[in-house]
Design a protein around this motif. Structure first.
Motif, short mmCIF file in Angstrom:
data_model
loop_
_atom_site.label_atom_id
_atom_site.label_comp_id
_atom_site.label_asym_id
_atom_site.label_seq_id
_atom_site.Cartn_x
_atom_site.Cartn_y
_atom_site.Cartn_z
N VAL A 792 0.85 -1.18 0.00
CA VAL A 792 0.00 0.00 0.00
C VAL A 792 0.89 1.24 0.00
CG1 VAL A 792 -1.85 1.24 1.18
CG2 VAL A 792 -1.76 -1.26 1.26
N VAL A 793 0.64 2.15 -0.93
CA VAL A 793 1.47 3.33 -1.09
C VAL A 793 0.63 4.56 -0.74
CG1 VAL A 793 3.00 4.61 -2.63
CG2 VAL A 793 2.71 2.14 -2.93
N VAL A 794 1.15 5.39 0.13
CA VAL A 794 0.39 6.52 0.64
C VAL A 794 0.10 7.54 -0.46
CG1 VAL A 794 0.39 8.43 2.28
CG2 VAL A 794 1.34 6.22 2.95
N GLU A 795 1.11 7.90 -1.25
CA GLU A 795 0.97 8.91 -2.30
C GLU A 795 0.49 8.24 -3.59
OE1 GLU A 795 1.01 11.86 -5.00
OE2 GLU A 795 1.25 12.24 -2.84
N PRO A 796 -0.66 8.65 -4.13
CA PRO A 796 -1.21 7.95 -5.31
C PRO A 796 -0.32 8.01 -6.54
CG PRO A 796 -2.49 9.94 -4.78
CD PRO A 796 -1.58 9.69 -3.63
N VAL A 849 -13.78 15.85 -3.38
CA VAL A 849 -12.55 15.08 -3.57
C VAL A 849 -11.89 15.43 -4.89
CG1 VAL A 849 -13.83 13.12 -4.55
CG2 VAL A 849 -11.55 12.75 -3.60
N GLN A 850 -10.58 15.58 -4.85
CA GLN A 850 -9.76 15.74 -6.04
C GLN A 850 -8.96 14.46 -6.21
OE1 GLN A 850 -9.21 18.17 -8.47
NE2 GLN A 850 -7.73 16.77 -9.38
N THR A 851 -9.33 13.65 -7.19
CA THR A 851 -8.61 12.41 -7.46
C THR A 851 -7.35 12.74 -8.25
OG1 THR A 851 -10.64 11.12 -7.51
CG2 THR A 851 -8.71 10.14 -8.56
N HIS A 852 -6.21 12.24 -7.77
CA HIS A 852 -4.95 12.48 -8.47
C HIS A 852 -5.02 11.86 -9.86
CE1 HIS A 852 -0.71 12.51 -9.50
NE2 HIS A 852 -0.46 13.26 -8.44
N CYS A 853 -4.51 12.58 -10.87
CA CYS A 853 -4.61 12.10 -12.25
C CYS A 853 -3.95 10.75 -12.44
CB CYS A 853 -3.99 13.12 -13.20
SG CYS A 853 -4.86 14.69 -13.30
N HIS A 854 -2.84 10.51 -11.79
CA HIS A 854 -2.14 9.22 -11.95
C HIS A 854 -2.97 8.09 -11.34
CE1 HIS A 854 2.18 10.92 -12.66
NE2 HIS A 854 1.27 11.53 -13.37
N GLU A 855 -3.63 8.37 -10.23
CA GLU A 855 -4.52 7.35 -9.65
C GLU A 855 -5.70 7.10 -10.58
OE1 GLU A 855 -6.32 6.11 -5.35
OE2 GLU A 855 -6.09 8.25 -5.75
N TYR A 856 -6.25 8.17 -11.13
CA TYR A 856 -7.33 8.08 -12.10
C TYR A 856 -6.93 7.19 -13.27
CZ TYR A 856 -10.39 9.96 -15.86
OH TYR A 856 -11.25 10.11 -16.92
N ALA A 879 -14.01 16.80 -8.19
CA ALA A 879 -13.39 17.73 -9.11
C ALA A 879 -12.79 16.89 -10.24
CB ALA A 879 -12.32 18.55 -8.41
N THR A 880 -13.58 16.62 -11.24
CA THR A 880 -13.18 15.66 -12.28
C THR A 880 -12.30 16.34 -13.32
OG1 THR A 880 -15.26 16.12 -13.40
CG2 THR A 880 -15.18 14.17 -12.01
N GLY A 881 -11.07 16.57 -12.93
CA GLY A 881 -10.11 17.18 -13.84
C GLY A 881 -8.77 17.29 -13.16
N CYS A 882 -7.75 17.64 -13.93
CA CYS A 882 -6.41 17.79 -13.40
C CYS A 882 -6.35 19.03 -12.51
CB CYS A 882 -5.40 17.92 -14.54
SG CYS A 882 -3.69 18.11 -14.01
N CYS A 883 -5.60 18.95 -11.41
CA CYS A 883 -5.49 20.09 -10.51
C CYS A 883 -4.63 21.19 -11.11
CB CYS A 883 -4.93 19.66 -9.16
SG CYS A 883 -3.16 19.24 -9.19
N PHE A 925 -0.06 14.78 -3.26
CA PHE A 925 0.62 15.92 -2.68
C PHE A 925 0.51 17.14 -3.59
CE2 PHE A 925 4.55 18.47 -2.25
CZ PHE A 925 4.34 18.93 -0.96
N SER A 926 0.65 16.94 -4.90
CA SER A 926 0.53 18.07 -5.82
C SER A 926 -0.88 18.65 -5.77
CB SER A 926 0.91 17.65 -7.23
OG SER A 926 0.10 16.58 -7.67
N CYS A 927 -1.88 17.78 -5.66
CA CYS A 927 -3.27 18.26 -5.56
C CYS A 927 -3.45 19.08 -4.30
CB CYS A 927 -4.23 17.07 -5.57
SG CYS A 927 -4.10 15.99 -7.00
N ARG A 928 -2.85 18.60 -3.21
CA ARG A 928 -2.95 19.34 -1.95
C ARG A 928 -2.34 20.73 -2.08
NH1 ARG A 928 0.97 18.68 3.27
NH2 ARG A 928 0.66 20.84 3.91
#
Length: 955
Positions: A792-796, A849-856, A879-883, A925-928
């Protein structure tokens, strides 16, 4: 065209304030559309007004330079590329000018995207009216393109073709006169322009004479079936059809006039609609039930086969296609009306009748809106999905568009399938079954002379077959370079002569989109896949090899076939930079076209291999968000290609400073963890500038190693779960590591925390692949412990790098074993809930929620939503888009402004709609950092579920 013509043209346009862009990168972007063809233009212009378009046409005519009108560039027949000047109306001339709800009409510029038009009409009429033609490419295709091809769409059974909805067209003739074509004639748009008045009168006389001369041919050969799109639509000039010049110009593919405006008819929106999904053994059985279905007055009867479904699931996960009944081919039947009870009754009756016919395998009413949207997306992405199949095969257009009368469709398909089988070809089928129009992507081998010969043989024999069934070689996409060559098989010599005269009446110098419909080159001319040198492109990433006959990098960048989903303004995440700039250069497709020209041999271009400055410029604004790898129907992964290109481009070159500051961040964090208080006092805006970073973005606070140890120091005798604490979490938010550990422990997991491994992401995103590979090789060895314990990896973004990039860069069994074990924290939560765990922490009623693009891209678009729903949060605003930050991108000085524009696409509006006390989740982290920049605080999913959440403020 004389040698002096280009400079004369440039000078004339410059004097008129219009720029002709002639650099190699721009010409590469516009050398292709969604067809099999590549034609390098002289240059590209982007008119802002009708006056600009007039200047372009007059200057080109004076210089003898061909003109090709272009909208979204999604033509599959090659009719939006050309050798002269390409005029792209989509960038600026894309407005709705007037909506008249009473008259049910709308006036538009040609570059308006169809879904944007629909949205504005819906907003202006409270959802009562819409523009009916809805081709599958409607989210990026323009009205001008729909008029040029006489596009139809999924609901053409009810609403017909674009020509059925055209009231008037504002057009430019080849000699620069601005005229308006209507249902009853042709006149000068400005009655005070004597030249235009005279031109309208002369054209009217010539067109009436043409209609009189060929009266019998037009009556006998044209307009015989619903989807007879091939050739010119001259039946509209017949007396019984009112001498409708506007509709006669629809479908002329830019060969007669340049369209600069249109008045269109709007239609009412039904109060109620019901979708039936019907499963059949194969497409032939499905086609045999079409006539029964048509008795029930459906609004749509669309079909797909299993290859498309399999590819969608392969690319986007098993839950990417929801609601399909059993079968190997499916029909979508939409019934509509103003009474929902009657619509439902018709649906039930139809289902029962089809079940008794013996062909239906299974059928159901699709009542769930999520399932319905999922099914329609599969159909709408058909062209792309059919191009790069789950099996690894490639298929191409060329015969994707033929049509017969619906009652002939099944028998026609039987013989077409037999022809495919005879020539050793496979056809992937989808299309408008209710209108008898079948789209077929075929496994043509365009790279070899033998394969191209088979392609030509098939197309000519298929055209003869189609004609024998009374059909049209094009039923929607136009003839273009793909099928104009076979029009003499469909029409008599006399009618072909009439077509040539119609073209000559409008365009005596033959400069408007030459080669389409009239005087075409042989269909094998200008194929993009032909004559590419079999060079070996050495790459660090292991790319899919297909059948091994094409270099993997060449095959990868040629995965873009131009369908243009990256040019959409809504839906999905791809492509955030294009959505911000509206420039083809900044679309995934534009970048792919630059790369495709790069791998060609012998092309007169500066796109020369790995050291190309033009390709570097094309890739500059790619955020490496990876959304294209899942949103693109063909699976183009531009982030990977950018990383590979940068790795080669910067060898023995000085890199941008950010590649050293952010690219080597994991190493710098080892230093700052020992001196965090001192570093935090020293970091100032000036420091950021020295590191190649923007001074406009607040930098995060570095964390000490002591704080990290306090969060992850708990030891266990035996761990059944590995928790990887990535560099971002270690360096900037160790409290998230502690929360993640406690959540997993609360779920009954014995956790081993690893802070000694790295995913290499910062080196990957900056194209430092030798270093990335060394780091990942070490990580693979460290984590490949002979168990199948979940990692399990904390950062998506780091989880995504370990899942996808690790096995592609480190091509070992150990890397593949480790990658298979990797979970993002959200997917781990979903698995824990499915195993019986329930969080004991009170949860908010609503979360943004902002889903990280890489996780998406790697773990699925719904990973965060599914985790929250599993945990008990039902109201989720996504927020269905890149931050806009996307790793290093948003921190770089030259990219900050674009980063903030990207944030306005989804994240910023979502935050504005979120109450000040509501929870905002940003696992990345970048989304944050972007949420912070927008003035809000956020938390990680682990913090939300942390059983010790009340202990301290997780913000």
């Amino acid at each position: 065209m004389t040698a002096a013509a280009p400079q004369r043209l440039v000078d004339a346009l410059s004097a008129a304030g219009v720029t002709l862009e002639t650099d190699d990168r721009r010409r590469a972007e516009y050398s292709y559309d969604a067809s099999n063809y590549r034609v390098r233009p002289l240059g590209v212009v982007f008119p802002r007004t009708v006056a600009d378009a007039v200047e372009v046409v007059r200057a080109c005519t004076d210089a003898g330079v061909p003109i090709t009108s272009r909208g979204g560039g999604t033509s599959m027949a090659g009719n939006s590329i050309g050798p002269g000047v390409v005029v792209d109306f989509s960038r600026y001339m894309n407005r709705v000018l007037q909506i008249d709800a009473t008259a049910r009409t709308v006036q538009v510029e040609p570059g308006i995207v169809i879904t944007d038009l629909m949205g504005q009409v819906s907003a202006a009429t409270a959802g009562r009216l819409t523009f009916a033609p809805d081709p599958s490419s409607k989210s990026r295709a323009t009205v001008g393109g729909a008029i040029g091809n006489d596009a139809c769409g999924n609901h053409s059974v009810r609403h017909g073709r674009t020509s059925d909805h055209v009231v008037a067209l504002d057009v430019l003739t080849a000699d620069g006169h601005l005229l308006t074509a209507t249902s009853d004639g042709l006149h000068a748009t400005d009655p005070g322009d004597p030249g235009a008045v005279a031109a309208a009168a002369a054209l009217t006389v010539a067109l009436r004479a043409l209609a009189t001369e060929y009266l019998s041919e037009f009556r006998l050969e044209l307009g015989r079936i619903p989807r007879q799109v091939s050739g010119f639509h001259l039946a509209h000039l017949l007396p019984e059809n009112g001498f409708n010049i506007a509709r006669a110009l629809v479908g002329s593919e830019g060969t007669c006039v340049v369209i600069v405006g249109a008045t269109l008819r709007l239609v009412p929106v039904a109060e109620s609609a019901q979708l039936l999904c019907l499963g059949y053994r194969d497409v032939v059985d499905a086609a045999r039930d079409v006539m029964t279905i048509l008795e029930y007055s459906p609004a749509a009867v669309e079909g797909i086969d299993s290859s498309i479904v399999d590819t969608m699931r392969h690319r986007r996960g098993a839950d990417a296609v929801l609601g399909l009944p059993d079968g190997g081919a499916w029909l979508y039947v939409e019934l509509d009306g103003d009474d929902s009870t009657q619509v439902s009754a018709r649906g039930s009756e139809l289902l029962q009748r089809l079940r008794t016919s013996g062909r239906l395998v299974d059928g159901r009413v699709v009542a769930d809106p999520t399932e319905s949207a999922s099914l329609w997306r599969v159909r709408e992405d058909g062209a792309g999905l059919a191009s790069r199949l789950a099996s690894g095969g490639e298929s191409w257009p060329g015969w994707e568009d033929s049509a017969v009368a619906p009652e002939q469709l099944a028998d026609y398909l039987v013989e077409m399938l037999a022809l495919l089988d005879e020539l050793g070809l496979t056809g992937v089928m989808y299309g408008h079954f209710g209108a008898g129009c079948m789209h077929v992507r075929i496994t043509f081998d365009q790279r070899t002379a033998a394969g191209r010969a088979v392609m030509a043989d098939f197309v000519h024999r298929a055209a003869a077959l189609c004609v024998r069934f009374g059909g049209s070689v094009s039923g929607e996409h136009g003839d273009g370079r793909a099928r104009s060559d076979v029009l003499p098989l469909m029409y008599s010599p006399s009618t072909m002569t009439a077509f040539a005269k119609f073209k000559q009446i409008w365009d005596p110098l033959a400069i408007l989109n030459p080669g389409s419909i009239i005087d075409p080159a042989p269909m094998l001319t200008d194929l993009a896949m032909a004559d590419i040198a079999p060079l070996a492109w050495q790459t660090s990433f292991e790319l899919a090899t297909g059948d091994g006959t094409v270099d993997p990098f060449v095959r990868a960048v040629q995965g873009c076939v131009g369908v243009g989903r990256c040019r959409t303004s809504s839906g999905g995440v791809m492509c955030p930079s294009f959505r911000a700039t509206g420039d083809e250069k900044d679309s995934t497709r534009g970048r792919a076209r630059a790369l495709q020209d790069m791998v060609r041999s012998g092309a007169p271009t500066s796109l020369e291999g790995w050291k190309s400055d033009a390709v570097r410029e094309s890739l500059d604004l790619c955020l490496s968000c990876k959304a294209c790898s899942t949103d693109c129907p063909t699976g183009v992964d531009m982030a990977t290609y950018k990383s590979e290109f940068f790795d080669h481009y910067y060898r023995r070159r000085r890199r941008p400073l950010s590649h050293y500051s952010l690219g080597w961040l994991p190493l710098w964090l080892k230093v700052t963890s020992r001196t965090a208080p001192i570093v935090n006092r020293l970091v100032r805006p000036g420091t950021a500038r020295l590191a190649g970073l923007t001074s406009q973005r607040a930098l995060p606070q570095f964390t000490s190693r002591r704080r990290l140890r306090r969060e992850v120091s708990t030891a266990v005798a035996y761990a059944d779960t590995v928790l990887v604490i990535d560099s971002f979490t270690q360096g900037f938010r160790p409290d998230v590591a502690g929360s993640a550990r406690r959540v997993l422990a609360d779920a009954g997991r014995a956790v081993e925390c690893r802070t000694d491994v790295c995913c290499g992401l910062t080196w990957i995103s900056t194209g430092q692949l030798s270093r990335a590979k060394k780091v990942l090789t070490k990580t693979a060895r460290a984590l490949d412990d002979g168990t199948d314990r979940p990692i399990v990896v904390v950062e998506p973004s780091c989880a995504a790098a370990l899942r996808k990039d690790l096995p592609e860069l480190v091509q070992t069994d150990a890397a593949r074993r480790v990658a298979a074990r990797v979970r993002s924290f959200a997917t781990a939560v979903t698995e824990q809930v499915e195993s019986g765990w329930r969080s004991s922490v009170p949860l908010p009623a609503e979360v943004t929620v902002q889903t990280h693009c890489h996780e998406y891209a790697v773990f699925g678009a719904g990973s965060q939503r599914k985790a929250l729903a599993a945990a008990g949060v039902d109201a989720v605003r996504e927020a269905t888009g890149c931050c806009g930050v996307a790793g290093n991108f948003g921190f770089e000085r030259e990219h900050y402004d674009l980063s903030m524009k990207v944030a306005e696409q989804a994240l910023a509006p979502a935050l504005r709609e979120t109450g000040s006390d509501a929870v905002v989740l940003a696992d990345g982290f970048s989304c944050r950092m972007q949420v912070d920049q927008l003035g809000r605080s956020s938390m990680h999913l682990a913090q939300l579920l942390d059983p010790d959440r009340e202990r301290e403020d997780p913000h």
